[in-house]
Design a protein around this motif. Structure first.
Motif, short mmCIF file in Angstrom:
data_model
loop_
_atom_site.label_atom_id
_atom_site.label_comp_id
_atom_site.label_asym_id
_atom_site.label_seq_id
_atom_site.Cartn_x
_atom_site.Cartn_y
_atom_site.Cartn_z
N GLY A 148 0.82 -1.21 0.00
CA GLY A 148 0.00 0.00 0.00
C GLY A 148 0.85 1.26 0.00
N ILE A 149 1.93 1.24 0.77
CA ILE A 149 2.85 2.38 0.81
C ILE A 149 3.50 2.60 -0.55
CG2 ILE A 149 5.01 3.24 1.80
CD1 ILE A 149 4.18 1.85 4.42
N GLU A 150 3.95 1.51 -1.18
CA GLU A 150 4.57 1.62 -2.51
C GLU A 150 3.58 2.24 -3.50
OE1 GLU A 150 7.81 0.95 -3.28
OE2 GLU A 150 8.01 0.64 -1.12
N LEU A 151 2.35 1.78 -3.49
CA LEU A 151 1.34 2.30 -4.42
C LEU A 151 1.07 3.79 -4.17
CD1 LEU A 151 -1.17 -0.70 -4.32
CD2 LEU A 151 0.24 -0.02 -6.27
N SER A 152 1.05 4.18 -2.89
CA SER A 152 0.75 5.57 -2.56
C SER A 152 1.85 6.51 -3.02
CB SER A 152 0.54 5.72 -1.05
OG SER A 152 1.77 5.59 -0.34
N GLU A 153 3.08 5.99 -3.17
CA GLU A 153 4.22 6.81 -3.56
C GLU A 153 4.46 6.82 -5.07
OE1 GLU A 153 6.80 6.17 0.58
OE2 GLU A 153 7.37 5.11 -1.26
#
Length: 375
Positions: A290-295
């Motif tokens: 989720g963090i990777e997608l948000s960035e």
């Protein structure tokens, strides 16, 4: 003021590996029966007959329809009953667990057989690109540079091994980073380390987040450590019973003594409408995904079809992808059935509510055209 994004996240589905001879998920059961008919020695004696009997007697699937049954229709009733401690028709909960292990063994052996002589030059090219892009994070630069990561829904380890081998050939201080808590399967293997440890030593990590597990993972049911070994499908080891011994957690054995409760298990998430993501390691992986997608400035979906049944992934994308993130879709358009591709692209447009770029010539051509240009 919002942070300027420059990260590309690649989301891989089964179609990513199809050109390397990996079967699509919907063809796995067909391949199990095909391989048995053509080379019956691949599977242990009696395993296919037991599987077919289960499909016929318990699920009520006649022999002529068994090769076409979707895996979701097998695993969903099994997992639902196991989760709720309920029997299913003629089988007790313990017998359901045995059948589930049987089917996983057949799937694993099928993948092992199909991928043993696979040609994967395009995957090696992609791996070299990922290593090169990630290498700029070394010497402490990871604090300000983070341009690429991969999220995969696949079990196969074609890309894992290619990244690992590319790192070894480069002689760099680097690791494949599964973004969870891992330990080396072999006691003397110093190439399997947590990404944060290597970053702290001035090296770099290549992030590969496997949402459904991996064929080179085994997990301790007590401490939940994931054991990793590259270039080997150790998830199949508990079924092969190497040297008459089941693989066991070295850490728990050292801390508590050797018990059967420390025997390592495969932790793959099977195709089912009731995916159990309660495993603490998977929680970490999904959170980091989720963090990777948000960035991400751009997300490239390769061989992934955004199926309705994969609602956990759809929820993650809906929740964590920014409205301004660029979306690209790489898949294969069959000129004999163009409506399949057109419906796929329309599905992505509707889900993300924006125009997308699409590439219809398949994975290898996309990589050879767009990734090779990086060098």
């Amino acid at each position: 003021m919002l942070k300027e994004k420059n990260k590309t996240v690649y989301v891989l589905g089964a179609g990513f590996s199809v050109e390397a001879n990996a079967p699509s998920q919907e063809k796995l059961v067909f391949e199990i029966f095909r391989i048995h008919n053509e080379t019956p020695h691949i599977f242990k004696e009696g395993k296919i007959e037991e599987f077919s009997k289960f499909l016929n007697n318990t699920l009520g699937i006649p022999i002529n329809l068994q090769p076409t049954i979707p895996l979701e229709d097998i695993f969903t009733p099994l997992d639902s009953c196991i989760l709720n401690n309920m029997s299913y028709r003629d089988l007790s909960v313990s017998e359901l667990k045995e059948k589930r292990n049987l089917i996983f063994e057949l799937i694993g052996m099928t993948l092992q057989h199909l991928l043993k002589d696979s040609s994967k030059n395009y995957i090696d090219t992609f791996a070299n690109y990922l290593v090169s892009k990630s290498s700029i994070r070394k010497n402490g630069n990871y604090r300000k540079i983070d341009e690429v990561s991969v999220i995969s829904t696949n079990w196969d380890i074609l890309l894992d091994n290619s990244i690992y081998n590319s790192i070894r050939a480069s002689n760099e201080l680097a690791v494949v980073d599964y973004c969870c808590y891992i330990s080396s399967y072999d006691k003397t293997d110093e190439t399997v380390k947590p990404g944060l440890e290597i970053l702290g030593k001035g090296g770099f990590n290549v992030k590969l987040l496997k949402l459904h597990g991996s064929l080179n993972w085994l997990q301790c049911p007590r401490c939940h450590r994931i054991y990793v070994k590259f270039n080997q499908k150790i998830a199949m080891n508990p079924f092969s019973n190497i040297n008459g011994e089941e693989p066991s957690c070295k850490h728990c054995n050292d801390n508590f003594g050797k018990f059967k409760s420390h025997n390592l298990n495969s932790n793959l998430i099977m195709p089912t409408f009731l995916k159990d993501l309660s495993n603490p390691q998977y929680k970490i992986i999904w959170q980091n995904a989720g963090i990777e997608l948000s960035e991400a400035k751009k997300i490239v979906f390769i061989g992934y079809s955004l199926p309705q049944a994969d609602f956990e992934m759809r929820q993650l994308l809906s929740r964590m992808v920014d409205k301004k993130t660029e979306i690209e879709v790489v898949n294969w358009k069959d000129d004999q059935n163009p409506e399949i591709y057109e419906n796929l692209i329309q599905n992505f447009k509707q889900f993300f509510g924006r125009n997308i770029k699409d590439y219809k010539d398949g994975t290898s051509k996309y990589i050879n055209k767009h990734i090779t240009n990086y060098y």
